[in-house]
Design a protein around this motif. Sequence first.
Motif, PDB file in Angstrom:
ATOM      1  N   LYS A 242      27.449  68.935 105.376  1.00 52.61           N
ATOM      2  CA  LYS A 242      26.220  69.680 105.571  1.00 52.61           C
ATOM      3  C   LYS A 242      25.365  69.584 104.321  1.00 52.61           C
ATOM      4  O   LYS A 242      25.855  69.372 103.212  1.00 52.61           O
ATOM      5  N   THR A 243      24.070  69.767 104.507  1.00 53.45           N
ATOM      6  CA  THR A 243      23.161  69.755 103.375  1.00 53.45           C
ATOM      7  C   THR A 243      23.547  70.856 102.397  1.00 53.45           C
ATOM      8  O   THR A 243      23.810  71.984 102.789  1.00 53.45           O
ATOM      9  N   SER A 244      23.579  70.553 101.132  1.00 55.16           N
ATOM     10  CA  SER A 244      23.968  71.543 100.130  1.00 55.16           C
ATOM     11  C   SER A 244      23.126  71.338  98.889  1.00 55.16           C
ATOM     12  O   SER A 244      22.224  70.502  98.842  1.00 55.16           O
ATOM     13  N   GLU A 245      23.460  72.116  97.840  1.00 55.24           N
ATOM     14  CA  GLU A 245      22.718  72.006  96.594  1.00 55.24           C
ATOM     15  C   GLU A 245      22.958  70.680  95.895  1.00 55.24           C
ATOM     16  O   GLU A 245      22.279  70.341  94.937  1.00 55.24           O
ATOM     17  N   ARG A 246      23.938  69.902  96.370  1.00 59.37           N
ATOM     18  CA  ARG A 246      24.230  68.615  95.752  1.00 59.37           C
ATOM     19  C   ARG A 246      23.581  67.462  96.517  1.00 59.37           C
ATOM     20  O   ARG A 246      24.000  66.329  96.406  1.00 59.37           O
ATOM     21  N   ILE A 247      22.614  67.772  97.319  1.00 56.84           N
ATOM     22  CA  ILE A 247      21.888  66.769  98.111  1.00 56.84           C
ATOM     23  C   ILE A 247      20.406  66.880  97.815  1.00 56.84           C
ATOM     24  O   ILE A 247      19.864  67.978  97.702  1.00 56.84           O
ATOM     25  N   PHE A 248      19.740  65.747  97.653  1.00 59.64           N
ATOM     26  CA  PHE A 248      18.272  65.779  97.718  1.00 59.64           C
ATOM     27  C   PHE A 248      17.846  64.954  98.919  1.00 59.64           C
ATOM     28  O   PHE A 248      18.525  63.990  99.316  1.00 59.64           O
ATOM     29  N   ALA A 249      16.758  65.353  99.531  1.00 66.69           N
ATOM     30  CA  ALA A 249      16.295  64.709 100.763  1.00 66.69           C
ATOM     31  C   ALA A 249      14.799  64.490 100.704  1.00 66.69           C
ATOM     32  O   ALA A 249      14.052  65.311 100.164  1.00 66.69           O
ATOM     33  N   ILE A 250      14.369  63.370 101.254  1.00 68.66           N
ATOM     34  CA  ILE A 250      12.932  63.093 101.373  1.00 68.66           C
ATOM     35  C   ILE A 250      12.607  62.826 102.839  1.00 68.66           C
ATOM     36  O   ILE A 250      13.467  62.383 103.607  1.00 68.66           O
ATOM     37  N   ASP A 251      11.381  63.073 103.186  1.00 71.79           N
ATOM     38  CA  ASP A 251      10.918  62.839 104.552  1.00 71.79           C
ATOM     39  C   ASP A 251      10.102  61.557 104.584  1.00 71.79           C
ATOM     40  O   ASP A 251       8.974  61.521 104.077  1.00 71.79           O
ATOM     41  N   PRO A 252      10.628  60.481 105.167  1.00 69.59           N
ATOM     42  CA  PRO A 252       9.891  59.211 105.178  1.00 69.59           C
ATOM     43  C   PRO A 252       8.675  59.236 106.088  1.00 69.59           C
ATOM     44  O   PRO A 252       7.814  58.359 105.992  1.00 69.59           O
ATOM     45  N   ASN A 253       8.599  60.231 106.967  1.00 70.67           N
ATOM     46  CA  ASN A 253       7.502  60.283 107.941  1.00 70.67           C
ATOM     47  C   ASN A 253       6.240  60.930 107.377  1.00 70.67           C
ATOM     48  O   ASN A 253       5.195  60.905 108.025  1.00 70.67           O
ATOM     49  N   GLU A 254       6.340  61.500 106.196  1.00 76.14           N
ATOM     50  CA  GLU A 254       5.192  62.174 105.594  1.00 76.14           C
ATOM     51  C   GLU A 254       4.052  61.185 105.372  1.00 76.14           C
ATOM     52  O   GLU A 254       4.261  60.054 104.954  1.00 76.14           O
ATOM     53  N   ILE A 255       2.845  61.629 105.644  1.00 77.30           N
ATOM     54  CA  ILE A 255       1.663  60.780 105.482  1.00 77.30           C
ATOM     55  C   ILE A 255       1.180  60.831 104.038  1.00 77.30           C
ATOM     56  O   ILE A 255       1.030  61.901 103.450  1.00 77.30           O
ATOM     57  N   ASP A 256       0.950  59.685 103.481  1.00 79.30           N
ATOM     58  CA  ASP A 256       0.348  59.566 102.149  1.00 79.30           C
ATOM     59  C   ASP A 256      -1.153  59.791 102.319  1.00 79.30           C
ATOM     60  O   ASP A 256      -1.854  58.953 102.900  1.00 79.30           O
ATOM     61  N   PRO A 257      -1.685  60.916 101.855  1.00 78.86           N
ATOM     62  CA  PRO A 257      -3.105  61.213 102.104  1.00 78.86           C
ATOM     63  C   PRO A 257      -4.059  60.256 101.410  1.00 78.86           C
ATOM     64  O   PRO A 257      -5.202  60.103 101.833  1.00 78.86           O
ATOM     65  N   VAL A 258      -3.607  59.596 100.366  1.00 76.07           N
ATOM     66  CA  VAL A 258      -4.475  58.680  99.630  1.00 76.07           C
ATOM     67  C   VAL A 258      -4.624  57.358 100.362  1.00 76.07           C
ATOM     68  O   VAL A 258      -5.708  56.792 100.447  1.00 76.07           O
TER      69      VAL A 258
END
Length: 848
Positions: A242-258
């Motif tokens: 499960k996700t815990s404090e020892r995990i970092f996560a990014i969302d690849p679907n996020e739109i780059d506003p620039v």
Amino acid sequence: MNQHTSRRSVYLILLIFTLALTLVPAFRVFHRARAQETPTSPTPPIEAVNKADLHQALLDLTNAYTVMCVAAHPDDEDGTTLTVLRRKYGVHTVSLFTTFGEGGQNAVGPELYEELGVIRTEETIKAAQIQGSTPFFLGLRDFGFSKSADETFKIWGRDEALRRMVLKIRELRPDVIITNHDTSRGHGHHQATGQLLLEAFDAAADPKRFPEQLTQLKPWQAQRMFVRAFAGATGQLPDGQKTSERIFAIDPNEIDPVRGRSFAEQALAALQQHASQGPWPGSIAEMLRARRIEATQLPLIRYRLTRQAKNAPPLPENATTPVAGLELETPEAIGEEFAPPKIDGRSLTEFVDQPERVLASLIDWRAGQNSSDTTATDRHRSQLIEDRIARALGVASGVSLTLGSRARALVPGVNTTFSIGITNPGVRTLQINALRFNSWGEDSQLKAADQLLPDTETTVTVDRTTPRTATFTVPREEHLYDGLLFGTRVEAIADLEIDGAKFSLHTDLARDVAPAVEIKSVSPSPYVWTPATRNQALTFKVTLMNNLDAPFKGNLAIGSRKQRRFETGSRLALATIETREVTLKSNAMPFAAPSRRSTRANPDQLNLSVESEGSAGTVTERPIRMIYSDARVAGNLRVGFLPSFDETLARSLSALGVSAKPLSIEDAQKGDLSAYQTIIIDNRGYEAHPELIAANSRLLDFVNAGGTLVVFYHKDNEWNPDAKKNRPQLAPYPITLGGERVTVETAPIKFIQPRHALLAFPNRIRPADFNSWIQERGLYYPKTWDPHYTALFTTNDPGETPLTGGLLVAQYGKGNYIYTSMVWYRQLRAGVPGAYRMFANMISYGHR
């Protein structure tokens, strides 16, 4: 030589004249004042400032961390995470590859091995430009697919591999290291890379490890190391984690506003640069379908913390970057004066639509710094920030520094002219405090204009003679491992100033060091000859490039290297900087066939030479290996073949003296296939030519009518029936491919049917015919097949279950169908004599 030009000279003359008459005091005030001090007198906008470039340059000022992504091969890197870290957060990102990927396959061309390594390196550089990262390579050998780290270390040498990785960590000084690679699963190169990284994380900080590196470098302790936790199609982490404090996560679907695209779309565009390893999905939707993900978005990318420094701060809960929670050791590490400026308490990135206002803020900030006397203790980090400040000033002002040359290569003993250009398209005067040029270890001060008025440019030319002792860097594939892959570099550095804000721009230019006339390619090479072609004239296609800025006249000759004399030659006249293909024929084979059949490459070779007219010296030369194979084919054989990515089939059939013709898709769809006795589908032919699937029934009809169809290896996901891709069973009787492979090229071959006709005519095949193989035995072996097929031999890697589907043959109607997962294309290309004998039997099967 200086060339000072103005694109608005008329406008400036009229403007100065008018101001001189009516507004002299106001002009003087305006000339001295900065833009933010005169808001009631708006300044014309700076021309040609790219908003995305400006945003990135300003964002980079806010982040002093470095993240390194370590991968075994080009295209193994996590391009999405690299893209997010740079484009969203301004992190300095680098990628480190343990190999050049030269042991892989090539989906777009004929190049393999070192030639492929050159291509994959170029692809990586293009991909990195999209990701915003900088690639580096350890230069360990990619020897093809490996099944274990132990096998990989036998080739690499564990200590040497670790030494190289520790060196790069100490050079690049990453705060955080991330990798896709587990230490015990998948490709052996991946496992080995993961294991090296775990050890190097600590070793790089230990002054007792590789102390010889510390004469120029210092030990370096990265703060954290993460290994990717791959999720399934549902997005759930493996093993129930499960996700815990020892995990970092990014969302690849996020739109780059620039940039107006998601980070995943940008990463896919980078992945598509690795064309040799494709085909890749054309869109995110296509990627979702290929991964069988039912959702409309990609799952989160998660990384598990696997190592951290003793005093590193804990990773915050719900972290979205690997540097979250980190703090620089002391404010003095980079110097407090480097804290980026703001406008009205807001980040400069919010003002990219107002470049002149941004520039004014940067000028005030920079003019208040004393960068030359900085007390920063972390010189590497402060230099990174210094470079970022210079880039921000350059982008915001529009000032650019360029370096070019008409010469496409540097020829030893020949002078080359370089052009250095400085452009000031803005509205402020640019001071040029110094201009330097560095080549061959010589740093020269150049004379340039003291200043550039608004909207002007200057060009300085400099001549340099390439040392006669300079080492050739071509052909590039011969320099994959020696640091000369992309030739030699020359560099221009400009020390500039705008209204008291000093900064330096630098640019470099890479050029190959090459002979006056370069032999770019020779085909065929190696040259394979057989009993059918021993009395034929030798024909070579030679591509030559004249690297001189003048015409070249001389001779192109070929002959026996042993005797150092030339049996035949051709007059040669090349225009200035010309590339030409020349066909060169010799009289007859200058070597005698071995007295007995040989299964090993013959050591004979010819020598191709370019000689200058009126000179006894040789400009350049290239050896051509000559290999004899006692391979015979059925008489009067007519063969058609559908090539995939290279000319191996054409050259191999020519070496056997076979009457052969390349077939097009239209031939397969509508042509008269009865004109041929045998048809060959090249490796991955159904993938290279998707239209062939719809025409497959005609190929099976050809077999049914008495023809022989030989199909080289395919991947399981491009062969096995798939209703979603409208792909039926392609063989006349079912064959289902798996992912099994035999990676040891010396793995023993055991005949199951030693008296089978396919092993007996026209050449009696013996185990010795499988000597001298290259890289591997076979891949994507069939895991099931119909009883109509006969398997002829087995082979396996040490300690593994024998695989028996490497060569399957079945009678279908009046003809014969052969499917083989052995890597014949590598062996034929390399001129392995026994491979030619087996290939001759396959195309002759069923014909006498």
